[in-house]
Design an enzyme around this catalytic site. Structure first.
Site, PDB file in Angstrom:
ATOM      1  N   LYS A  87       0.856  -1.191   0.000  1.00  0.00           N
ATOM      2  CA  LYS A  87       0.000   0.000   0.000  1.00  0.00           C
ATOM      3  C   LYS A  87       0.893   1.243   0.000  1.00  0.00           C
ATOM      4  O   LYS A  87       1.742   1.416   0.896  1.00  0.00           O
ATOM      5  CB  LYS A  87      -0.885  -0.035   1.249  1.00  0.00           C
ATOM      6  CG  LYS A  87      -2.143   0.779   1.159  1.00  0.00           C
ATOM      7  CD  LYS A  87      -3.010   0.458   2.367  1.00  0.00           C
ATOM      8  CE  LYS A  87      -4.261   1.284   2.401  1.00  0.00           C
ATOM      9  NZ  LYS A  87      -4.955   1.125   3.686  1.00  0.00           N
TER      10      LYS A  87
HETATM   11  C1  E4P Z   1      -8.261   1.905   3.855  1.00  0.00           C
HETATM   12  O1  E4P Z   1      -7.455   1.430   3.151  1.00  0.00           O
HETATM   13  C2  E4P Z   1      -7.985   2.977   4.821  1.00  0.00           C
HETATM   14  O2  E4P Z   1      -6.923   2.557   5.589  1.00  0.00           O
HETATM   15  C3  E4P Z   1      -9.159   3.258   5.699  1.00  0.00           C
HETATM   16  O3  E4P Z   1     -10.356   2.878   5.057  1.00  0.00           O
HETATM   17  C4  E4P Z   1      -9.212   4.649   6.239  1.00  0.00           C
HETATM   18  O4  E4P Z   1     -10.423   4.816   6.948  1.00  0.00           O
HETATM   19  P1  E4P Z   1     -10.696   6.022   7.963  1.00  0.00           P
HETATM   20  O5  E4P Z   1     -10.936   7.259   7.173  1.00  0.00           O
HETATM   21  O6  E4P Z   1     -11.924   5.594   8.719  1.00  0.00           O
HETATM   22  O7  E4P Z   1      -9.470   6.142   8.838  1.00  0.00           O
END
Ligand code: E4P
Length: 219
Positions: A87
């Site tokens: 990622k």
């Molecule tokens: C996904 O890949 C992200 O890490 C995540 O959905 C972020 O979510 P949040 O905005 O609730 O922190």
């Protein structure tokens, strides 16, 4: 349509996996910190544990922001397990790294995406997944689901293979809206997934079926 769970919590991952409909997991440094996982070895072991539970892609995020650092970290993460997806944030060095990983056959998830232009760059670089953060867009009184629609339209029009992974999902209705918008994947908190089960008419109907059965079949 694939379902990922957005957590580093092993208990929740197991509970979602036991449902039999889980296709993968996404994590981020904040989610890892929430579970108290610290130090490179512990973090790597935690990713391996998640990969052993779920038969699907598991996103592991780099914390480097320079090209060389992202490559080194990403290659280490990818070597942990064949289902690890690296990622990478949508920054200049990140896009260059995604192109590198794509050429090497390493799967990537381009994260922190908030605009169609960023999603276009991610697809051009060959990202496996692009992660638009819809909840955080809604938080600033804008329209997160609209962004999913825009990206899906762009990718379909030009035939990009990058999968649209709706992220930062906050509730069950977000999941339905992302499905309707044509997202390939939704990564969700456990309670948002479980919320899909709920309908009062199901509860009322089940109660009636069981009570009618029990009237004639004393237990
Ligand atoms: C996904 O890949 C992200 O890490 C995540 O959905 C972020 O979510 P949040 O905005 O609730 O922190």
């Amino acid at each position: 349509m694939k379902f990922f769970i957005d957590t580093a919590n092993i208990k929740q991952i197991k509970e979602a996996n036991d449902l039999g409909v889980l296709d993968g997991v996404t994590t981020n440094p904040s989610l890892m910190a929430k579970e108290g996982i610290k130090g490179k070895n512990n973090i790597h072991n935690h990713y391996k544990s998640i990969c052993e539970i779920v038969d699907g892609d598991v996103s592991a995020e780099v914390i480097s922001t320079d090209y060389k650092g992202i490559i080194k970290e990403g290659e280490e993460l990818a070597a942990l397990h064949p289902r690890i997806v690296v990622k990478v944030p949508i920054i200049k060095e990140g896009i260059k790294a995604i192109k590198y990983f794509s050429n090497k056959g390493i799967k990537t998830n381009c994260t922190l995406v908030f605009s169609p232009g960023q999603a276009l760059l991610a697809a051009k670089a060959g990202a496996t997944y692009v992660s638009p953060f819809i909840g955080r867009i809604d938080d600033i009184a804008s329209d997160g689901v609209k962004l999913i629609e825009q990206i899906v339209e762009i990718y379909n029009f030009y035939g990009f293979n990058t999968q649209v992974l709706a992220a930062s999902i906050r509730h069950t209705m977000h999941i339905i809206q992302c499905v309707e918008a044509g997202a390939d994947v939704a990564t969700c908190p456990l309670d948002a997934i479980m919320g899909l089960l709920n309908h009062p008419l199901t509860d009322i109907g089940l109660e009636k079926f069981l009570s009618d059965y029990n009237k004639l079949n004393k237990v």
